[in-house]
Design an enzyme around this catalytic site. Structure first.
Site, PDB file in Angstrom:
ATOM      1  N   HIS A  12      -2.837   1.994  -5.975  1.00 55.26           N
ATOM      2  CA  HIS A  12      -3.403   0.732  -5.487  1.00 55.26           C
ATOM      3  C   HIS A  12      -3.625  -0.257  -6.628  1.00 55.26           C
ATOM      4  O   HIS A  12      -3.707  -1.463  -6.386  1.00 55.26           O
ATOM      5  CB  HIS A  12      -4.708   0.995  -4.729  1.00 55.26           C
ATOM      6  CG  HIS A  12      -4.921   0.067  -3.574  1.00 55.26           C
ATOM      7  ND1 HIS A  12      -4.127   0.070  -2.444  1.00 55.26           N
ATOM      8  CD2 HIS A  12      -5.826  -0.918  -3.373  1.00 55.26           C
ATOM      9  CE1 HIS A  12      -4.539  -0.855  -1.599  1.00 55.26           C
ATOM     10  NE2 HIS A  12      -5.566  -1.483  -2.141  1.00 55.26           N
TER      11      HIS A  12
ATOM     12  N   LYS B 203      -1.831  -1.957   7.529  1.00 53.27           N
ATOM     13  CA  LYS B 203      -3.253  -1.775   7.816  1.00 53.27           C
ATOM     14  C   LYS B 203      -3.684  -2.757   8.896  1.00 53.27           C
ATOM     15  O   LYS B 203      -3.343  -3.932   8.853  1.00 53.27           O
ATOM     16  CB  LYS B 203      -4.061  -2.006   6.533  1.00 53.27           C
ATOM     17  CG  LYS B 203      -5.538  -1.678   6.677  1.00 53.27           C
ATOM     18  CD  LYS B 203      -6.256  -1.814   5.350  1.00 53.27           C
ATOM     19  CE  LYS B 203      -7.729  -1.466   5.479  1.00 53.27           C
ATOM     20  NZ  LYS B 203      -8.427  -1.587   4.175  1.00 53.27           N
TER      21      LYS B 203
ATOM     22  N   TYR C  17      -9.592 -11.754  -6.126  1.00 49.96           N
ATOM     23  CA  TYR C  17      -8.684 -11.756  -7.273  1.00 49.96           C
ATOM     24  C   TYR C  17      -8.934 -12.940  -8.206  1.00 49.96           C
ATOM     25  O   TYR C  17      -8.500 -12.922  -9.359  1.00 49.96           O
ATOM     26  CB  TYR C  17      -7.231 -11.751  -6.794  1.00 49.96           C
ATOM     27  CG  TYR C  17      -6.881 -10.482  -6.059  1.00 49.96           C
ATOM     28  CD1 TYR C  17      -6.791  -9.262  -6.729  1.00 49.96           C
ATOM     29  CD2 TYR C  17      -6.675 -10.479  -4.681  1.00 49.96           C
ATOM     30  CE1 TYR C  17      -6.503  -8.097  -6.055  1.00 49.96           C
ATOM     31  CE2 TYR C  17      -6.385  -9.309  -3.999  1.00 49.96           C
ATOM     32  CZ  TYR C  17      -6.304  -8.120  -4.691  1.00 49.96           C
ATOM     33  OH  TYR C  17      -6.027  -6.957  -4.018  1.00 49.96           O
TER      34      TYR C  17
ATOM     35  N   ARG D  17       0.857  -1.172   0.000  1.00 53.59           N
ATOM     36  CA  ARG D  17       0.000   0.000   0.000  1.00 53.59           C
ATOM     37  C   ARG D  17       0.899   1.230   0.000  1.00 53.59           C
ATOM     38  O   ARG D  17       2.061   1.163   0.405  1.00 53.59           O
ATOM     39  CB  ARG D  17      -0.910   0.020   1.227  1.00 53.59           C
ATOM     40  CG  ARG D  17      -1.832  -1.198   1.340  1.00 53.59           C
ATOM     41  CD  ARG D  17      -2.654  -1.146   2.621  1.00 53.59           C
ATOM     42  NE  ARG D  17      -3.577  -2.282   2.741  1.00 53.59           N
ATOM     43  CZ  ARG D  17      -3.274  -3.422   3.350  1.00 53.59           C
ATOM     44  NH1 ARG D  17      -2.075  -3.577   3.922  1.00 53.59           N
ATOM     45  NH2 ARG D  17      -4.156  -4.400   3.423  1.00 53.59           N
TER      46      ARG D  17
ATOM     47  N   ARG E 144      -0.838  -2.714  -6.644  1.00 52.20           N
ATOM     48  CA  ARG E 144      -1.000  -3.769  -5.643  1.00 52.20           C
ATOM     49  C   ARG E 144      -1.986  -4.829  -6.147  1.00 52.20           C
ATOM     50  O   ARG E 144      -1.733  -6.036  -6.024  1.00 52.20           O
ATOM     51  CB  ARG E 144      -1.479  -3.160  -4.329  1.00 52.20           C
ATOM     52  CG  ARG E 144      -1.831  -4.162  -3.220  1.00 52.20           C
ATOM     53  CD  ARG E 144      -2.191  -3.381  -1.963  1.00 52.20           C
ATOM     54  NE  ARG E 144      -2.982  -4.172  -1.024  1.00 52.20           N
ATOM     55  CZ  ARG E 144      -2.485  -4.931  -0.045  1.00 52.20           C
ATOM     56  NH1 ARG E 144      -1.176  -5.033   0.082  1.00 52.20           N
ATOM     57  NH2 ARG E 144      -3.276  -5.590   0.777  1.00 52.20           N
TER      58      ARG E 144
ATOM     59  N   HIS F 155      -3.924  -9.642   4.293  1.00 51.95           N
ATOM     60  CA  HIS F 155      -5.376  -9.721   4.459  1.00 51.95           C
ATOM     61  C   HIS F 155      -5.723 -10.558   5.692  1.00 51.95           C
ATOM     62  O   HIS F 155      -5.160 -11.634   5.888  1.00 51.95           O
ATOM     63  CB  HIS F 155      -6.025 -10.365   3.231  1.00 51.95           C
ATOM     64  CG  HIS F 155      -6.015  -9.479   2.024  1.00 51.95           C
ATOM     65  ND1 HIS F 155      -6.204  -9.953   0.748  1.00 51.95           N
ATOM     66  CD2 HIS F 155      -5.837  -8.138   1.902  1.00 51.95           C
ATOM     67  CE1 HIS F 155      -6.157  -8.946  -0.106  1.00 51.95           C
ATOM     68  NE2 HIS F 155      -5.934  -7.842   0.572  1.00 51.95           N
TER      69      HIS F 155
END
Length: 388
Positions: A335, A270, A370, A245, A338, A361
């Protein structure tokens, strides 16, 4: 001084104000503070909802950055903000309608400013991320300014319904914005006011299920080779090669590079989680060349001032310049790199569990999105049309 031209336009059956100006990251930053802002890839133009609230908020934000020309047969001076006929003087249920009040300077600060500061201190004491703190406080500011003739204590559940109908729905603001407002109001009243203002009376919209934007490998290659500047090339390359990120990249320090084990340590990403991600030999060689040239002191990528991280807006401008150089007209953001990294890993046969780990994640369901944009399996599908 920079010139900002504002003109009304209908975009996708919605009334909008289109904004034309020479590239300027400060003005872009102001636009992104307006609820409902968007960028039109076809028009190559930023735009905001066509209402007095958004217009006056933008004029106040840019008054020191640019001259403003509003094309609607009249010229408006961006400062001070004048009173308009659309202003709502009272907030009784009978008088609140789809008109939106202007965001005027208030001579004596209302009680909500102190309340919001108290709420901000509470969130910081509980170690909420600064991004969440700012998002919630901005959402509360919009909510309380709408009821400027009422104190925080006087706002009722009926007012909450009126705000949802007359501001959020009337201006066709996004579902994510609506959820942010509801979350902020619920937490604020439970903690600061010890009062049950019930956001459940408002229907919570379902979250939009949008597919991530992905670039082809050829497009990524063009973008990463666009800049001759070593620092610019390395920053963009590291985002893609490690799936970072923007904030994670800018928080990196030289000690986070473990070249002996070919690993990059992402600290407090994050959700305040540390993680590791693999570094390819090619990426390590690129980083060594960069380090020998720039010798960063504190952060891996520093700005003009030694010891301070590179500015995120400047990094976005670096990407924009790369897109212009290679002629890619898509509204690519950092982004996207990414997303492209994760999708290309999946197409190369990497197990979804490993992709989840390197992206940081918490849930595998987040990573599974994805699979919907990977072309590895989809391209093997033969349309029955071909057999006709």
């Amino acid at each position: 001084m920079q010139m900002l031209t504002i003109y009304p336009f209908t975009h996708k059956s919605q009334a909008r104000y289109f904004l034309k100006f020479d590239f300027n990251t400060d003005i872009q930053s102001c636009i992104k503070q307006i609820p409902g802002y968007a960028f039109s890839a076809s028009k190559r133009c930023w735009h905001i909802p066509a209402n007095e609230q958004c217009l006056n908020q933008l004029l106040e934000l840019v008054k020191d950055l640019s001259e403003v020309e509003i094309i609607d047969n009249k010229s408006i001076n961006p400062s001070p903000i004048e009173k308009t006929e659309n202003k709502i003087e009272t907030n009784s249920p009978q008088e609140i309608n789809s008109k939106i009040i202007t965001q005027e300077p208030i001579s004596s600060p209302p009680d909500y400013l102190d309340k919001i500061n108290q709420f901000k201190s509470w969130m910081r004491a509980r170690r909420y991320s600064e991004s969440t703190v700012n998002t919630y406080c901005e959402a509360l500011g919009i909510f309380f300014r709408y009821f400027k003739n009422k104190t925080v204590e006087e706002i009722t559940n009926q007012d909450l319904i009126n705000f949802n109908n007359a501001y959020i729905l009337a201006n066709q603001l996004s579902a994510s914005f609506q959820n942010q407002i509801i979350n902020a109001i619920k937490l604020f009243y439970n903690i600061i006011e010890n009062k049950k203002l019930d956001p459940s009376i408002i229907y919570r919209p379902k979250r939009e299920k949008k597919l991530p934007n992905v670039l082809s490998k050829e497009e990524v290659k063009l973008i990463l080779k666009a800049h001759a500047n070593v620092k610019h090339r390395v920053m963009l390359s590291l985002i893609y090669s490690c799936g970072l990120r923007c904030g994670e990249l800018l928080n990196l320090k030289p000690a986070d590079i473990d070249s002996k084990r070919n690993l990059l340590i992402v600290r407090q990403g994050k959700g305040k989680k540390d993680r590791i991600t693999p570094l390819s030999t090619k990426t390590i060689e690129m980083l060594r060349g960069y380090y020998e040239t720039y010798r960063p002191k504190v952060f891996l990528f520093e700005g003009m001032k030694v010891g301070e991280p590179y500015d995120s807006r400047s990094l976005q401008a670096v990407l924009k310049q790369a897109l212009e150089k290679v002629g890619i007209n898509k509204p690519v953001t950092l982004h996207w790199l990414r997303h492209s990294y994760a999708t290309h890993l999946l197409e190369n046969g990497t197990d979804l569990r490993y992709i989840q780990e390197v992206l940081g994640h918490s849930s595998s369901r987040t990573t599974e999105i994805y699979t919907h944009v990977s072309t590895r399996s989809i391209q093997n599908i033969v349309s029955p049309f071909d057999y006709l």
